[in-house]
Design a protein around this motif. Sequence first.
Motif, short mmCIF file in Angstrom:
data_model
loop_
_atom_site.label_atom_id
_atom_site.label_comp_id
_atom_site.label_asym_id
_atom_site.label_seq_id
_atom_site.Cartn_x
_atom_site.Cartn_y
_atom_site.Cartn_z
N ASP A 241 13.05 -53.76 -8.97
CA ASP A 241 14.50 -53.60 -9.07
C ASP A 241 15.13 -53.28 -7.72
O ASP A 241 16.30 -53.59 -7.48
N LYS A 242 14.35 -52.67 -6.84
CA LYS A 242 14.89 -52.21 -5.55
C LYS A 242 14.59 -53.19 -4.42
O LYS A 242 15.35 -53.28 -3.45
N LYS A 243 13.47 -53.89 -4.50
CA LYS A 243 13.05 -54.79 -3.43
C LYS A 243 12.74 -56.17 -4.01
O LYS A 243 12.80 -56.37 -5.21
N GLU A 244 12.37 -57.12 -3.15
CA GLU A 244 12.07 -58.47 -3.61
C GLU A 244 10.75 -58.47 -4.39
O GLU A 244 9.73 -57.98 -3.92
N ALA A 245 10.77 -59.02 -5.61
CA ALA A 245 9.62 -58.92 -6.51
C ALA A 245 8.39 -59.63 -5.96
O ALA A 245 7.25 -59.16 -6.13
N GLY A 246 8.57 -60.78 -5.30
CA GLY A 246 7.44 -61.50 -4.73
C GLY A 246 6.72 -60.66 -3.69
O GLY A 246 5.48 -60.61 -3.66
N LYS A 247 7.47 -59.99 -2.82
CA LYS A 247 6.85 -59.13 -1.81
C LYS A 247 6.13 -57.96 -2.45
O LYS A 247 5.07 -57.52 -1.97
N MET A 248 6.70 -57.43 -3.52
CA MET A 248 6.05 -56.33 -4.21
C MET A 248 4.73 -56.76 -4.85
O MET A 248 3.75 -56.02 -4.84
N LEU A 249 4.70 -57.99 -5.39
CA LEU A 249 3.46 -58.51 -5.96
C LEU A 249 2.39 -58.65 -4.88
O LEU A 249 1.21 -58.34 -5.11
N VAL A 250 2.79 -59.09 -3.68
CA VAL A 250 1.84 -59.18 -2.57
C VAL A 250 1.31 -57.79 -2.20
O VAL A 250 0.09 -57.60 -2.03
N PHE A 251 2.19 -56.82 -2.12
CA PHE A 251 1.79 -55.45 -1.76
C PHE A 251 0.76 -54.90 -2.76
O PHE A 251 -0.30 -54.41 -2.38
N LEU B 165 -4.96 -64.56 -5.57
CA LEU B 165 -4.02 -65.36 -6.35
C LEU B 165 -2.69 -64.64 -6.47
O LEU B 165 -1.62 -65.26 -6.39
N GLY B 166 -2.74 -63.32 -6.66
CA GLY B 166 -1.50 -62.54 -6.72
C GLY B 166 -0.73 -62.61 -5.42
O GLY B 166 0.51 -62.74 -5.41
N CYS B 167 -1.45 -62.56 -4.28
CA CYS B 167 -0.78 -62.68 -2.98
C CYS B 167 -0.13 -64.05 -2.83
O CYS B 167 1.01 -64.16 -2.36
N TYR B 168 -0.85 -65.09 -3.21
CA TYR B 168 -0.31 -66.45 -3.10
C TYR B 168 0.96 -66.61 -3.94
O TYR B 168 1.98 -67.12 -3.45
N LEU B 169 0.91 -66.17 -5.20
CA LEU B 169 2.07 -66.33 -6.08
C LEU B 169 3.23 -65.46 -5.62
O LEU B 169 4.40 -65.84 -5.74
N GLY B 170 2.91 -64.27 -5.10
CA GLY B 170 3.97 -63.41 -4.58
C GLY B 170 4.66 -64.02 -3.37
O GLY B 170 5.90 -64.01 -3.28
N LEU B 171 3.87 -64.58 -2.44
CA LEU B 171 4.45 -65.24 -1.27
C LEU B 171 5.27 -66.46 -1.67
O LEU B 171 6.35 -66.71 -1.11
N ARG B 172 4.76 -67.20 -2.63
CA ARG B 172 5.49 -68.39 -3.10
C ARG B 172 6.82 -67.98 -3.73
O ARG B 172 7.85 -68.63 -3.50
N SER B 173 6.81 -66.91 -4.52
CA SER B 173 8.03 -66.44 -5.15
C SER B 173 9.03 -65.96 -4.11
O SER B 173 10.23 -66.26 -4.18
N ALA B 174 8.54 -65.20 -3.13
CA ALA B 174 9.42 -64.68 -2.08
C ALA B 174 10.00 -65.83 -1.25
O ALA B 174 11.18 -65.81 -0.89
#
Length: 435
Positions: A306-316, A415-424
């Motif tokens: 809710d506070k930051k970009e969700a894709g970046k959060m998934l990567v983190f 895979l989570g990093c890849y999808l997070g980067l793709r989303s971001a």
Amino acid sequence: MKNPGFTHSRPLNTQDIRTLILSAFGGMLEFYDFVVFIFFAKIIGEHFFPPTLDSFWASINTYGTFAVGFLVRPIGGMIMAHFGDLFGRKKMFFLSIVLMVFPTLAIGLLPTYNQIGYLAPVLLLLVRILQGFAIGGEIPAAWVFVAEHVPKNRIGLADSMITASLSLGVLLGSAITLYINTVFSPEDIFNGAWRYPFILGGAFGIITIFLRRYLKETPVFIEMKEKKTLSEKIPLQKIFQSHLPDISISLLLTWIFTGCSILLTLMIPNLMSDFFNIPRKDAITMQSYTLITISLGAVLGGIWCDKKEAGKMLVFWSICFGICSWFFLQKLINMQPEGISILYAITGLFAGGILGCIPYIMVHRFPPAVRISGISFSYNLGQAIFGGITPIIIVLMAKEYPKGILFYVLFLAALGCYLGLRSAFKNKNSSRKAL
């Protein structure tokens, strides 16, 4: 991330909180029933199948009956999602809890093979089919229902509370099972005490049914109905025509969701006791702490979306999960018990963060007119495929190549990093186009 078809930003109100709590009960009940059925599978097999079968084949039949519930999930999910997108979220959401609760209660009341013969396993099978049909629509519908009710700056929190309730359902099921095994003797449990958790779950569900009657239709669906923007095509047909990339991404997200949840909540305790010489009581105790940290991590993951970009959060969260999993599984595989409980719990925290990001990303990938259908198809198909292969992969690796478990987990993190980067990246491009 864009907010297509959601309400404006504002603080949560009393109606939002009530909606969140009542929506979370369904997911909790689903996983509660899952755990209780697994724990009492052997006794159920002995009661509902011919006594001429040895214990092995009775267990196989019971687990087969249990698996049928998973096989019908995609069918049930798509049918219920179809009506949810065309006729309203509330009606379908109410129907799913009804179809889930009464079969749970029925398992605790069904007559046994000794009482009605071969009709007993047939009834048990029908009950499981009804449960699977209903469960297929429950979790995706809950994510969409709360996301379309709460303000757009609280969607992550709302969906993560639904996700956290799944782990709490496992914890509740484990606690009730432990209580039954502590208070009653094995003879008492066999003679009828095994029914109590199902009856309790059914009673709990009936209360939820009564309270869900007071939920309101989502503002998003009401607006679509008033503006006559509901899908004119069959929702499933439309998502295949226009949203294949979104389906693919959601399927992969479900792989991560299923892999992390099954591995940490169900597989690891069994692996600890069966392959790595950790007493079962200690394994279950560690599991309980980890279920709590998974729930906490899920809520944190949703809040940060809710506070930051969700894709970046998934990567983190994926990076943290991969690093912590490396140390945890290395200790487990090498049978080094020092500090393993803490590492297990921390790994659960980071896995929970991943689980908290996933529904947020999924609900934003589909437009309102086909939102439930898109998520439901992806989630249930992913559960049917990856929920089936993950336990097999893990068990085979534990026996033949234990380090393979570590590499499988690292694959999920990557895979989570890849999808997070793709989303971001997609979000960044969308923002540029808007400018």
